[in-house]
Design a protein around this motif. Structure first.
Motif, mmCIF file in Angstrom:
data_model
loop_
_atom_site.group_PDB
_atom_site.id
_atom_site.type_symbol
_atom_site.label_atom_id
_atom_site.label_comp_id
_atom_site.label_asym_id
_atom_site.label_seq_id
_atom_site.Cartn_x
_atom_site.Cartn_y
_atom_site.Cartn_z
ATOM 1 N N HIS A 88 6.261 44.424 56.590
ATOM 2 C CA HIS A 88 6.546 44.867 57.675
ATOM 3 C C HIS A 88 8.071 45.706 57.843
ATOM 4 O O HIS A 88 7.770 46.430 58.461
ATOM 5 C CB HIS A 88 5.703 43.584 58.437
ATOM 6 N N ASN A 89 9.025 44.725 57.597
ATOM 7 C CA ASN A 89 10.517 45.137 57.639
ATOM 8 C C ASN A 89 10.575 46.512 56.184
ATOM 9 O O ASN A 89 11.971 46.661 56.782
ATOM 10 C CB ASN A 89 11.285 44.202 57.841
ATOM 11 N N TYR A 90 9.752 46.829 55.863
ATOM 12 C CA TYR A 90 9.919 47.364 53.995
ATOM 13 C C TYR A 90 10.608 48.514 54.887
ATOM 14 O O TYR A 90 11.152 49.413 54.511
ATOM 15 C CB TYR A 90 9.395 47.057 53.416
ATOM 16 N N LYS A 91 10.255 48.583 55.625
ATOM 17 C CA LYS A 91 9.907 50.704 56.138
ATOM 18 C C LYS A 91 9.836 50.653 57.252
ATOM 19 O O LYS A 91 8.008 50.781 57.855
ATOM 20 C CB LYS A 91 10.182 51.529 55.414
ATOM 21 N N ARG A 92 9.982 52.031 58.339
ATOM 22 C CA ARG A 92 9.419 52.210 59.641
ATOM 23 C C ARG A 92 7.909 53.145 59.295
ATOM 24 O O ARG A 92 7.799 53.798 58.230
ATOM 25 C CB ARG A 92 10.200 53.367 60.498
ATOM 26 N N GLY A 93 7.250 52.718 60.445
ATOM 27 C CA GLY A 93 5.563 53.178 60.464
ATOM 28 C C GLY A 93 4.851 52.758 59.255
ATOM 29 O O GLY A 93 5.139 51.899 59.343
ATOM 30 N N LYS A 94 3.691 54.212 59.201
ATOM 31 C CA LYS A 94 2.697 53.221 58.313
ATOM 32 C C LYS A 94 3.044 52.770 56.896
ATOM 33 O O LYS A 94 3.832 53.876 56.253
ATOM 34 C CB LYS A 94 1.903 54.192 58.625
#
Length: 180
Positions: free
Chosen positions: A32-38
C-alpha cells in the motif's frame, strides 16, 4: 467508566492496535505504501492462507488492481482478476508489485524468465512470502526492482511484538488508573 471507554483510551493512548505482527498485514501495508495511487498487483498463491490474507488486506486499502494466478481452482474473490498460472510472465511487465506465497518447491518467478521482458527502469516490487523462497533473488539485477522476503517481514513482526509488549504495560497502567 464503561469498559468500552477504557478500551478506547487504551487504543488511543498506546500503539497496541497500530503495530501489526501478521506477515500478511505487514506485506499489504508495505505494498500500500510502495507508491501513491492505484497499483497493479499480481498474487501467486492467492488460494493459500497467506496469499488470501494479503489479497483481503489489499482489497481493504482499495488502491490495488489485483491479478491472482490460478492452477485449477478459480479465485473466489470477484474483485481479483483470475489469470492462469502458466501465463504469469505475460503480466509481469504491467505490474507494480508481484507477491508470491506458494508452497511449491520451485521458483515461481525467475530472473532468467523476466530479464528480457523489457522492464528497463520500471520500478517493481517483488514480495516473497514463501518458505522455501518463491522468487529468484537475482530479480534485483533488474534496475528499479526491489525484493522483500518473508525474513524481512519476520524481523519487522518481531520488532512489533517487542513494541506491543512495552505498550501492554502502558495499557495496563491506563486500566489501573481508570479502575481507581
Amino acid at each position: 467508566l464503561p469498559c468500552r471507554t477504557v478500551s478506547a483510551h487504551g487504543q488511543t493512548r498506546t500503539k497496541l492496535s497500530k503495530t501489526s505482527v501478521s506477515i500478511a498485514s505487514l506485506a499489504a501495508t508495505k505494498i500500500h505504501n510502495y507508491k501513491r495511487g492505484k497499483k497493479k498487483v499480481m498474487i501467486l498463491g492467492a488460494n493459500g492462507d497467506t496469499g488470501n490474507k494479503v489479497l483481503l488486506n489489499l482489497l481493504s486499502y482499495g488502491d490495488c488492481e489485483i491479478y491472482a494466478t490460478k492452477h485449477i481452482h478459480h479465485i473466489s474473490n470477484p474483485k481479483a482478476k483470475s489469470i492462469p498460472y502458466s501465463e504469469r510472465y505475460d503480466y509481469v511487465k504491467d505490474m507494480d508489485v508481484i507477491v508470491s506465497a506458494t508452497r511449491g518447491p520451485h521458483y515461481t518467478i525467475t530472473y532468467g524468465a523476466i530479464k528480457n521482458l523489457g522492464l528497463d527502469d520500471k520500478k517493481i516490487l517483488f514480495v516473497d512470502l514463501a518458505v522455501p523462497r518463491d522468487i529468484d533473488e537475482d530479480v534485483v539485477n533488474i534496475k528499479g526492482s526491489q525484493l522483500i522476503s518473508i525474513d524481512d517481514f519476520t524481523a519487522i513482526a518481531k520488532e512489533n511484538n517487542k513494541l506491543k509488549s512495552k505498550e501492554k504495560e502502558s495499557g495496563e497502567a491506563i486500566i489501573e488508573d481508570e479502575m481507581d
